[in-house]
Design an enzyme around this catalytic site. Sequence first.
Site, PDB file in Angstrom:
ATOM      1  N   LYS A  11      -2.481   3.830  -5.582  1.00 49.67           N
ATOM      2  CA  LYS A  11      -3.319   4.474  -4.569  1.00 49.67           C
ATOM      3  C   LYS A  11      -3.199   6.009  -4.617  1.00 49.67           C
ATOM      4  CE  LYS A  11      -3.208   0.494  -1.369  1.00 49.67           C
ATOM      5  NZ  LYS A  11      -3.003   0.095   0.053  1.00 49.67           N
ATOM      6  N   TYR A  51     -12.504  -3.785   0.380  1.00 53.48           N
ATOM      7  CA  TYR A  51     -11.772  -4.072   1.613  1.00 53.48           C
ATOM      8  C   TYR A  51     -12.660  -4.721   2.683  1.00 53.48           C
ATOM      9  CZ  TYR A  51      -7.501  -1.647   0.101  1.00 53.48           C
ATOM     10  OH  TYR A  51      -6.335  -1.282  -0.539  1.00 53.48           O
ATOM     11  N   PHE A  59      -7.749  -0.202  11.484  1.00 52.87           N
ATOM     12  CA  PHE A  59      -7.350   0.750  10.454  1.00 52.87           C
ATOM     13  C   PHE A  59      -8.372   0.880   9.323  1.00 52.87           C
ATOM     14  CE2 PHE A  59      -5.359  -3.360   9.413  1.00 52.87           C
ATOM     15  CZ  PHE A  59      -5.813  -3.567   8.115  1.00 52.87           C
ATOM     16  N   ARG A  87       2.938  -9.080  -6.346  1.00 54.11           N
ATOM     17  CA  ARG A  87       3.031  -8.979  -4.876  1.00 54.11           C
ATOM     18  C   ARG A  87       4.502  -8.834  -4.455  1.00 54.11           C
ATOM     19  NH1 ARG A  87      -1.277  -7.900  -1.483  1.00 54.11           N
ATOM     20  NH2 ARG A  87      -0.198  -9.043   0.144  1.00 54.11           N
ATOM     21  N   THR A  93       3.727  -5.004   3.316  1.00 57.18           N
ATOM     22  CA  THR A  93       2.627  -4.035   3.458  1.00 57.18           C
ATOM     23  C   THR A  93       3.107  -2.675   3.969  1.00 57.18           C
ATOM     24  OG1 THR A  93       1.032  -5.805   3.863  1.00 57.18           O
ATOM     25  CG2 THR A  93       0.420  -3.606   4.616  1.00 57.18           C
ATOM     26  N   ARG A 104       7.124  -0.466  -2.567  1.00 57.87           N
ATOM     27  CA  ARG A 104       6.887   0.140  -1.250  1.00 57.87           C
ATOM     28  C   ARG A 104       8.198   0.440  -0.528  1.00 57.87           C
ATOM     29  NH1 ARG A 104       2.013  -4.065   0.242  1.00 57.87           N
ATOM     30  NH2 ARG A 104       0.239  -2.795  -0.433  1.00 57.87           N
ATOM     31  N   ASN A 114       0.746   3.290   1.368  1.00 56.84           N
ATOM     32  CA  ASN A 114       1.781   2.404   0.838  1.00 56.84           C
ATOM     33  C   ASN A 114       1.693   2.209  -0.671  1.00 56.84           C
ATOM     34  OD1 ASN A 114      -0.459   0.857   0.788  1.00 56.84           O
ATOM     35  ND2 ASN A 114       0.295  -0.757   2.119  1.00 56.84           N
ATOM     36  N   HIS A 117      -1.872  -1.302  -4.408  1.00 52.88           N
ATOM     37  CA  HIS A 117      -2.617  -2.512  -4.032  1.00 52.88           C
ATOM     38  C   HIS A 117      -2.403  -3.553  -5.114  1.00 52.88           C
ATOM     39  CE1 HIS A 117      -5.847  -5.293  -2.969  1.00 52.88           C
ATOM     40  NE2 HIS A 117      -6.103  -5.344  -4.266  1.00 52.88           N
ATOM     41  N   GLU A 128     -11.718  -9.019  -7.497  1.00 50.45           N
ATOM     42  CA  GLU A 128     -11.356  -7.597  -7.583  1.00 50.45           C
ATOM     43  C   GLU A 128     -11.412  -7.074  -9.021  1.00 50.45           C
ATOM     44  OE1 GLU A 128      -7.560  -7.487  -5.612  1.00 50.45           O
ATOM     45  OE2 GLU A 128      -8.455  -7.824  -3.632  1.00 50.45           O
TER      46      GLU A 128
HETATM   47  P1  IDP Z   1      -1.657  -5.547   1.535  1.00 45.15           P
HETATM   48  O1  IDP Z   1      -2.104  -4.281   0.841  1.00 45.15           O
HETATM   49  O2  IDP Z   1      -0.175  -5.676   1.584  1.00 45.15           O
HETATM   50  O3  IDP Z   1      -2.332  -6.778   0.991  1.00 45.15           O
HETATM   51  P2  IDP Z   1      -3.443  -5.747   3.843  1.00 45.15           P
HETATM   52  O4  IDP Z   1      -3.079  -6.393   5.143  1.00 45.15           O
HETATM   53  O5  IDP Z   1      -4.406  -6.486   2.947  1.00 45.15           O
HETATM   54  O6  IDP Z   1      -2.095  -5.394   3.065  1.00 45.15           O
HETATM   55  O7  IDP Z   1      -4.056  -4.320   4.200  1.00 45.15           O
HETATM   56  C1  IDP Z   1      -4.721  -3.546   3.221  1.00 45.15           C
HETATM   57  C2  IDP Z   1      -4.239  -2.118   3.328  1.00 45.15           C
HETATM   58  O8  IDP Z   1      -4.640  -1.577   4.585  1.00 45.15           O
HETATM   59  C3  IDP Z   1      -2.723  -1.937   3.311  1.00 45.15           C
HETATM   60  O9  IDP Z   1      -2.193  -1.933   1.999  1.00 45.15           O
HETATM   61  C4  IDP Z   1      -2.554  -0.607   4.029  1.00 45.15           C
HETATM   62  O10 IDP Z   1      -2.866   0.482   3.147  1.00 45.15           O
HETATM   63  C5  IDP Z   1      -3.644  -0.687   5.075  1.00 45.15           C
HETATM   64  N1  IDP Z   1      -3.134  -1.225   6.354  1.00 45.15           N
HETATM   65  C6  IDP Z   1      -2.898  -2.517   6.651  1.00 45.15           C
HETATM   66  N2  IDP Z   1      -2.466  -2.666   7.904  1.00 45.15           N
HETATM   67  C7  IDP Z   1      -2.429  -1.423   8.430  1.00 45.15           C
HETATM   68  C8  IDP Z   1      -2.076  -0.905   9.739  1.00 45.15           C
HETATM   69  O11 IDP Z   1      -1.711  -1.639  10.665  1.00 45.15           O
HETATM   70  N3  IDP Z   1      -2.158   0.438   9.877  1.00 45.15           N
HETATM   71  C9  IDP Z   1      -2.574   1.271   8.887  1.00 45.15           C
HETATM   72  N4  IDP Z   1      -2.932   0.834   7.678  1.00 45.15           N
HETATM   73  C10 IDP Z   1      -2.856  -0.504   7.433  1.00 45.15           C
HETATM   74 MG    MG Z   2      -4.328  -7.441   1.125  1.00 50.15          MG
END
Ligand code: IDP
Ligand code: MG
Length: 158
Positions: A11, A51, A59, A87, A93, A104, A114, A117, A128
């Site tokens: 990212k 997304y 968010f 993963r 996350t 992370r 973070n 992806h 994807e």
């Molecule tokens: P993942 O990347 O671990 O699969 P997801 O729940 O799919 O997590 O969320 C996608 C992305 O959205 C996360 O990697 C993070 O960058 C962002 N994100 C997810 N939850 C939050 C939140 O509660 N606050 C801010 N950003 C978030």
């Molecule tokens: Mg995800």
Amino acid sequence: MGMEQTLIILKPDAVQRGLMGKILSRFEEKGLKVVGAKFMQISQELAATHYCDHKERPFYAGLVNFMTSSPVLVMALEGVGAIAICRSMMGATFGSQADAGTIRGDFGVSNSFNLVHGSDSTEAATKELGLFFTEGEIISWNRASEGWVYDLSGDEPE
Ligand code: IDP
Ligand code: MG
């Protein structure tokens, strides 16, 4: 669980912080094979499609803004069980909660920035990879070390 391909995105924060090499090295050192790679700036449209499952989340706007704010390194990685392996290497996350030893957990503290992806299922990986790569951009190649990364003496790499 056979040979799989997964989409990994380093990212904007990973690129801006100069962590591309370190993060890519972890995947290479694990034994995952790079079969596609592209340095690019994600468009609003592509970020929105990628997304779309998060469209209603609070968010979402910030996430699309972040992902389109600066270039990313997009990769297709291949390996037996590659989706789950990546993963687990990424960690939880939120950087604040991710275990030490994960990408992370080791490189970040932020919940939104973070670093990485990774596709979370075979369906997501197929979708994807199709969004970010054309067929010709995923390259099938013979890795010289393959027989030391996997036991190739049986029918399937093990
Ligand atoms: P993942 O990347 O671990 O699969 P997801 O729940 O799919 O997590 O969320 C996608 C992305 O959205 C996360 O990697 C993070 O960058 C962002 N994100 C997810 N939850 C939050 C939140 O509660 N606050 C801010 N950003 C978030
Ligand atoms: Mg995800």
